[in-house]
Write a protein that holds these residues in place. Structure first.
Motif, PDB file in Angstrom:
ATOM      1  N   ALA A 253      -0.872   2.780  48.970  1.00 41.98           N
ATOM      2  CA  ALA A 253      -2.250   2.687  49.458  1.00 41.98           C
ATOM      3  C   ALA A 253      -3.208   2.394  48.305  1.00 41.98           C
ATOM      4  CB  ALA A 253      -2.652   3.978  50.157  1.00 41.98           C
ATOM      5  N   ILE A 254      -2.988   3.035  47.161  1.00 42.01           N
ATOM      6  CA  ILE A 254      -3.836   2.793  45.985  1.00 42.01           C
ATOM      7  C   ILE A 254      -3.813   1.315  45.614  1.00 42.01           C
ATOM      8  CG2 ILE A 254      -4.023   3.156  43.494  1.00 42.01           C
ATOM      9  CD1 ILE A 254      -3.262   6.041  43.916  1.00 42.01           C
ATOM     10  N   LYS A 255      -2.631   0.733  45.573  1.00 42.12           N
ATOM     11  CA  LYS A 255      -2.498  -0.681  45.207  1.00 42.12           C
ATOM     12  C   LYS A 255      -3.201  -1.590  46.206  1.00 42.12           C
ATOM     13  CE  LYS A 255       1.887  -0.047  42.748  1.00 42.12           C
ATOM     14  NZ  LYS A 255       3.349  -0.339  42.734  1.00 42.12           N
ATOM     15  N   ILE A 256      -3.108  -1.237  47.495  1.00 44.46           N
ATOM     16  CA  ILE A 256      -3.759  -2.046  48.522  1.00 44.46           C
ATOM     17  C   ILE A 256      -5.275  -1.967  48.384  1.00 44.46           C
ATOM     18  CG2 ILE A 256      -4.195  -2.238  51.009  1.00 44.46           C
ATOM     19  CD1 ILE A 256      -1.289  -1.328  51.432  1.00 44.46           C
ATOM     20  N   TYR A 257      -5.805  -0.749  48.238  1.00 43.39           N
ATOM     21  CA  TYR A 257      -7.258  -0.583  48.093  1.00 43.39           C
ATOM     22  C   TYR A 257      -7.761  -1.302  46.850  1.00 43.39           C
ATOM     23  CZ  TYR A 257      -6.361   3.323  51.322  1.00 43.39           C
ATOM     24  OH  TYR A 257      -5.945   4.096  52.371  1.00 43.39           O
ATOM     25  N   GLU A 258      -7.003  -1.178  45.769  1.00 41.85           N
ATOM     26  CA  GLU A 258      -7.409  -1.808  44.509  1.00 41.85           C
ATOM     27  C   GLU A 258      -7.421  -3.329  44.651  1.00 41.85           C
ATOM     28  OE1 GLU A 258      -6.489  -1.269  39.730  1.00 41.85           O
ATOM     29  OE2 GLU A 258      -5.108  -0.447  41.218  1.00 41.85           O
ATOM     30  N   LYS A 259      -6.378  -3.866  45.277  1.00 44.05           N
ATOM     31  CA  LYS A 259      -6.271  -5.315  45.454  1.00 44.05           C
ATOM     32  C   LYS A 259      -7.443  -5.865  46.250  1.00 44.05           C
ATOM     33  CE  LYS A 259      -3.392  -8.814  47.724  1.00 44.05           C
ATOM     34  NZ  LYS A 259      -2.144  -9.059  48.503  1.00 44.05           N
ATOM     35  N   PHE A 260      -7.748  -5.230  47.369  1.00 39.29           N
ATOM     36  CA  PHE A 260      -8.792  -5.769  48.233  1.00 39.29           C
ATOM     37  C   PHE A 260     -10.199  -5.443  47.735  1.00 39.29           C
ATOM     38  CE2 PHE A 260      -5.167  -6.132  51.082  1.00 39.29           C
ATOM     39  CZ  PHE A 260      -5.398  -7.381  51.632  1.00 39.29           C
ATOM     40  N   THR A 261     -10.356  -4.354  46.995  1.00 37.64           N
ATOM     41  CA  THR A 261     -11.653  -4.067  46.380  1.00 37.64           C
ATOM     42  C   THR A 261     -12.025  -5.162  45.396  1.00 37.64           C
ATOM     43  OG1 THR A 261     -11.389  -1.670  46.622  1.00 37.64           O
ATOM     44  CG2 THR A 261     -12.958  -2.427  44.976  1.00 37.64           C
ATOM     45  N   HIS A 262     -11.039  -5.640  44.647  1.00 36.89           N
ATOM     46  CA  HIS A 262     -11.288  -6.684  43.656  1.00 36.89           C
ATOM     47  C   HIS A 262     -11.527  -8.050  44.284  1.00 36.89           C
ATOM     48  CE1 HIS A 262      -9.326  -4.159  40.256  1.00 36.89           C
ATOM     49  NE2 HIS A 262     -10.635  -4.053  40.241  1.00 36.89           N
TER      50      HIS A 262
END
Length: 233
Positions: free
Chosen positions: A17-26
């Motif tokens: 989930a962290i990786k997904i949030y980070e990817k789409f936040t950027h």
């Protein structure tokens, strides 16, 4: 335009989930993920190091409930904003999030469109507050999300403001059918229920998505085009 990026901290115990949030936040201009952590204890240590503007916070952490952590964060850094992202759907947790001043509350499983839209709205609100010295009631309504877009759309529809290709009687039928849906559905499945063509149903569903009455979940398979599934809000 913001002078510096919005610094984001992600507090979530699921690494995927962290990786997904980070990817789409950027993917959104003006945001920068400065720190991630999976525990409340480490989060309290990191907030004074990175001083984030916005925290994406899960409720179910291994060492502390997210809403309790929200109050601890408020003690240390009152200027930080918080968006809760969680599977918690009980009224007590939602009420506590509201009392704690959360900007928004996103329920898992996350719809990426909704996630991106929430960050965009946060950025718009932050920019507006930076550019204003005094506010009118209309501004306050917007910041606190009082007069919803859906209410505005209904008013426009009453005034005959429907776009070309959208009939008010068919729209009413589509809305009524969607209220009875518990799970997401694609346009082809909904067309069979409504007894209309796939293209017609797709047009009405996309209209409701544009008016923030429905959400879209995009499923990527191994073959063919991504599937768009619709879910009522």
């Amino acid at each position: 335009m913001l002078k510096s990026p919005i610094k984001v901290m992600i507090i979530e115990d699921d690494e995927t989930a962290i990786k997904i949030y980070e990817k789409f936040t950027h993917k959104i201009d003006g945001f920068q993920v400065v720190a991630t952590t999976s525990t409340g204890k480490q989060a309290l240590e990191l907030i004074n190091v990175f001083t984030p503007d916005l925290i994406l916070l899960d409720v179910f952490l291994p060492d502390i409930k997210g809403t309790d952590l929200l109050w601890e964060i408020r003690k240390q850094l009152r200027s930080v904003d918080v968006i809760l992202i969680t599977a918690a759907n009980d009224v007590d947790t939602v009420s506590e999030a509201i009392r704690g001043g959360a900007f928004s509350y996103l329920m898992k499983p996350i719809m990426i469109d909704k996630f991106l839209d929430t960050l965009e709205k946060y950025k718009e609100t932050r920019l507006a507050l930076l550019n204003l010295t005094t506010v009118e009631q209309e501004d306050v309504n917007s910041f606190f999300r009082m007069n919803s877009r859906e209410e505005h759309v209904v008013d426009m529809e009453k005034a005959g403001g429907l776009p070309k290709g959208i009939d008010k009687h068919t729209l009413k039928k589509v809305r009524q059918s969607m209220k009875e849906m518990k799970d997401s559905i694609n346009a082809e499945e909904f067309a069979k229920i409504l007894g209309a063509s796939h293209s017609t149903v797709r047009r009405y569903l996309e209209y409701l998505v544009a008016n923030d009455e429905m959400e879209v979940e995009i499923l990527y398979g191994t073959i063919g085009r991504p599937e768009r599934r619709y879910l009522k809000k």
